[in-house]
Design an enzyme around this catalytic site. Structure first.
Site, mmCIF file in Angstrom:
data_model
loop_
_atom_site.group_PDB
_atom_site.id
_atom_site.type_symbol
_atom_site.label_atom_id
_atom_site.label_comp_id
_atom_site.label_asym_id
_atom_site.label_seq_id
_atom_site.Cartn_x
_atom_site.Cartn_y
_atom_site.Cartn_z
ATOM 1 N N GLY A 91 3.032 -8.586 -7.737
ATOM 2 C CA GLY A 91 2.636 -7.894 -6.519
ATOM 3 C C GLY A 91 2.714 -6.386 -6.699
ATOM 4 O O GLY A 91 3.528 -5.888 -7.478
ATOM 5 N N GLN A 96 3.318 2.273 -4.228
ATOM 6 C CA GLN A 96 3.738 2.232 -5.638
ATOM 7 C C GLN A 96 2.759 2.964 -6.557
ATOM 8 O O GLN A 96 3.092 3.275 -7.693
ATOM 9 C CB GLN A 96 3.890 0.781 -6.110
ATOM 10 C CG GLN A 96 5.047 0.060 -5.433
ATOM 11 C CD GLN A 96 5.187 -1.344 -5.998
ATOM 12 O OE1 GLN A 96 4.523 -2.260 -5.550
ATOM 13 N NE2 GLN A 96 6.034 -1.501 -6.990
ATOM 14 N N CYS A 105 10.980 -5.436 -9.476
ATOM 15 C CA CYS A 105 9.937 -4.607 -8.885
ATOM 16 C C CYS A 105 9.410 -3.663 -9.959
ATOM 17 O O CYS A 105 10.204 -3.103 -10.714
ATOM 18 C CB CYS A 105 10.535 -3.806 -7.721
ATOM 19 S SG CYS A 105 9.377 -2.696 -6.923
ATOM 20 N N LEU A 106 8.097 -3.502 -10.022
ATOM 21 C CA LEU A 106 7.519 -2.613 -11.040
ATOM 22 C C LEU A 106 7.993 -1.171 -10.856
ATOM 23 O O LEU A 106 7.974 -0.393 -11.804
ATOM 24 C CB LEU A 106 5.988 -2.677 -10.995
ATOM 25 C CG LEU A 106 5.369 -4.002 -11.459
ATOM 26 C CD1 LEU A 106 3.864 -4.004 -11.183
ATOM 27 C CD2 LEU A 106 5.648 -4.267 -12.932
ATOM 28 N N HIS A 157 8.161 -9.066 0.023
ATOM 29 C CA HIS A 157 8.577 -7.918 -0.806
ATOM 30 C C HIS A 157 7.549 -6.780 -0.696
ATOM 31 O O HIS A 157 7.907 -5.614 -0.501
ATOM 32 C CB HIS A 157 8.726 -8.406 -2.257
ATOM 33 C CG HIS A 157 9.031 -7.336 -3.269
ATOM 34 N ND1 HIS A 157 10.165 -7.371 -4.061
ATOM 35 C CD2 HIS A 157 8.339 -6.225 -3.641
ATOM 36 C CE1 HIS A 157 10.153 -6.304 -4.864
ATOM 37 N NE2 HIS A 157 9.054 -5.605 -4.641
ATOM 38 N N GLU A 158 6.274 -7.133 -0.787
ATOM 39 C CA GLU A 158 5.219 -6.107 -0.728
ATOM 40 C C GLU A 158 5.089 -5.513 0.668
ATOM 41 O O GLU A 158 4.846 -4.311 0.816
ATOM 42 C CB GLU A 158 3.868 -6.677 -1.189
ATOM 43 C CG GLU A 158 3.852 -7.246 -2.610
ATOM 44 C CD GLU A 158 4.467 -6.330 -3.652
ATOM 45 O OE1 GLU A 158 4.316 -5.102 -3.544
ATOM 46 O OE2 GLU A 158 5.119 -6.852 -4.574
ATOM 47 N N HIS A 169 7.428 -2.742 1.073
ATOM 48 C CA HIS A 169 6.977 -1.493 0.432
ATOM 49 C C HIS A 169 6.144 -0.645 1.395
ATOM 50 O O HIS A 169 6.190 0.581 1.339
ATOM 51 C CB HIS A 169 6.100 -1.805 -0.787
ATOM 52 C CG HIS A 169 6.856 -1.996 -2.070
ATOM 53 N ND1 HIS A 169 7.652 -1.022 -2.623
ATOM 54 C CD2 HIS A 169 6.919 -3.057 -2.916
ATOM 55 C CE1 HIS A 169 8.172 -1.474 -3.767
ATOM 56 N NE2 HIS A 169 7.750 -2.714 -3.966
HETATM 57 NI NI NI Z 1 8.150 -3.971 -5.547
#
Ligand code: NI
Length: 161
Positions: free
Chosen positions: A43, A48, A87-88, A129-130, A133
């Site tokens: 995701g 991000q 998480c990236l 999760h997204e 963000h």
């Molecule tokens: Ni993330």
């Protein structure tokens, strides 16, 4: 397009709704999916990549990429599940996070078509999760302060190496 990591203020800001799903938005969605696949994530949300609008993409192994524009949660289950997340934007940081087991979400896709999706398991976790963000919330915010500080110290140490 590159992925911003913890410490970048944009990751902590709320995003704005997308007023028109035009070719620019479609292009950004495609670039985000491309980056997500390249980075082997599941995701990726607008902030991000420094795009401060309500959009995220998700792609689980073997399933097609999904684009969520202006998503809203209709319902989450009372039942919860604990599972390890990463998480990236926080490379190398992993922790168990408790979230609702299933979610029903409404959004628009990159073609401007509205859809509703009810899902559970990893995709539900990814969506929640997204969504976080989009409001400047990171998965570590769901942990106890002690746990979070321990992970942050480890992350900062890792960043210096
Ligand atoms: Ni993330």
């Amino acid at each position: 397009m590159e992925i911003l990591t913890l410490g970048n203020e944009l990751l902590r800001q709320r995003t704005e709704r997308i007023n028109s799903i035009n070719s620019e938005v479609t292009h950004i969605a495609a670039k985000m999916l491309e980056l997500l696949i390249q980075q082997k994530g599941i995701g990726l949300a607008g902030p991000q990549v420094g795009y401060m609008h309500r959009i995220f993409v998700a792609k689980l192994e073997k399933s097609p990429g999904l684009v969520f524009i202006n998503p809203s949660v209709i319902e989450t289950s009372e039942e919860t599940e604990k599972c390890e997340e990463g998480c990236l934007s926080l490379p190398g940081v992993w922790a168990d996070v408790v979230r609702p087991s299933s979610v029903r979400v409404q959004a628009w896709n990159e073609k401007g078509r509205p859809f509703t999706l009810e899902t559970n398991g990893l995709l539900a976790r990814c969506i929640l999760h997204e969504l976080d963000h989009l409001d400047g919330v990171l998965f570590i915010d769901h942990l106890s302060e002690v746990k979070r500080n321990r992970l942050l110290a480890k992350f900062e140490k890792g960043q210096r190496v």
